[in-house]
Design an enzyme around this catalytic site. Sequence first.
Site, short mmCIF file in Angstrom:
data_model
loop_
_atom_site.label_atom_id
_atom_site.label_comp_id
_atom_site.label_asym_id
_atom_site.label_seq_id
_atom_site.Cartn_x
_atom_site.Cartn_y
_atom_site.Cartn_z
N PRO A 2 0.82 -1.21 0.00
CA PRO A 2 0.00 0.00 0.00
C PRO A 2 0.85 1.26 0.00
CG PRO A 2 -0.66 -1.51 1.75
CD PRO A 2 0.63 -1.98 1.21
N GLU A 3 0.67 2.08 -0.99
CA GLU A 3 1.23 3.41 -0.97
C GLU A 3 0.04 4.34 -0.79
OE1 GLU A 3 4.68 4.65 -2.70
OE2 GLU A 3 5.11 2.83 -3.81
#
Length: 271
Positions: A2-3
């Site tokens: 996850p960014e």
Amino acid sequence: MPELPEVETTCRAIRPVLEGQRVADLEIRERRLRWPISRKITRELPGQIIRRVRRRAKYLLVETDAGNALIHLGMSGRLRVLPSVIPPGRHDHFDISLESGVCVRYNDPRRFGCLLWTHGDPLSHPRLVDLGPEPLEGDFDGGYLYTAGRGRKAPIKQFLMDPRTVVGVGNIYANEALFRAGIHPRRAAGRISKERMGRLADSIKTVLEDAIRQGGTTLRDFLHVDGTAGYFRQDHLVYDRAGQPCLVCRTPIRRLVLGQRSTYYCPKCQR
DNA sequence: ACTGGCTCCTGAGGGC
DNA sequence: TGCCCTCAGGAGCCAG
């Protein structure tokens, strides 16, 4: 992995099902995340109405009158929205179930994420208080980056990935933004002109906004029970393309390691 | 005040 | 087919 776009997409997916709803139960199956989940949250969260869900950096803030939950997805964490409680699978570490019957389930194989519980202003929590500006908000631009970078000898890529500089720029997007701005990832942060910092700030915004836009189309995946298609494909210009031709000039993309992170760049387009 | 290096953890993928 | 090795990655933490 996850960014920021993934976290923003998650935030948008869970907000409408959580806000205004009363928590029926918090079931924790594995306390050992990045930090152990406190016993206090088990006592204090159930029965509370969720007043607000928002994002700060890569933290999701779930706010109630009794306290606030801070959720970080680490690098392998996911939240899924289940229409009802179903038997948990491997790495399903906790569930927040609501009186509406909906269940928000946290899965994180690597357990780099966390669930923290805090009282008072969540933005004053030690994990949040020293964070830099949000890249998609007004106080982040080339002028800010230029000023923040004065005197800094660290490579621009590591400077960008430091959440005290700006939040939410992880490895993939740092690579992509530097390529679009034509800046070599190893260039010292303090040796980049104001003008080029302006292009860099614009590139960061563009890359993140594009990803969020793509993520929006996958929002419905959060409602799928298996949750498989959660993360979105992005067409990377340089990331993970070592040896392949630059999409602008055909020069082979190179890979180097900066701060133990894979770094990809075009030796001709980026200076 | 900065900077670089190490660490947590598991799953995927390559080599044999 | 299966085993072993390496790598990936967010970000806190520490030492120099």
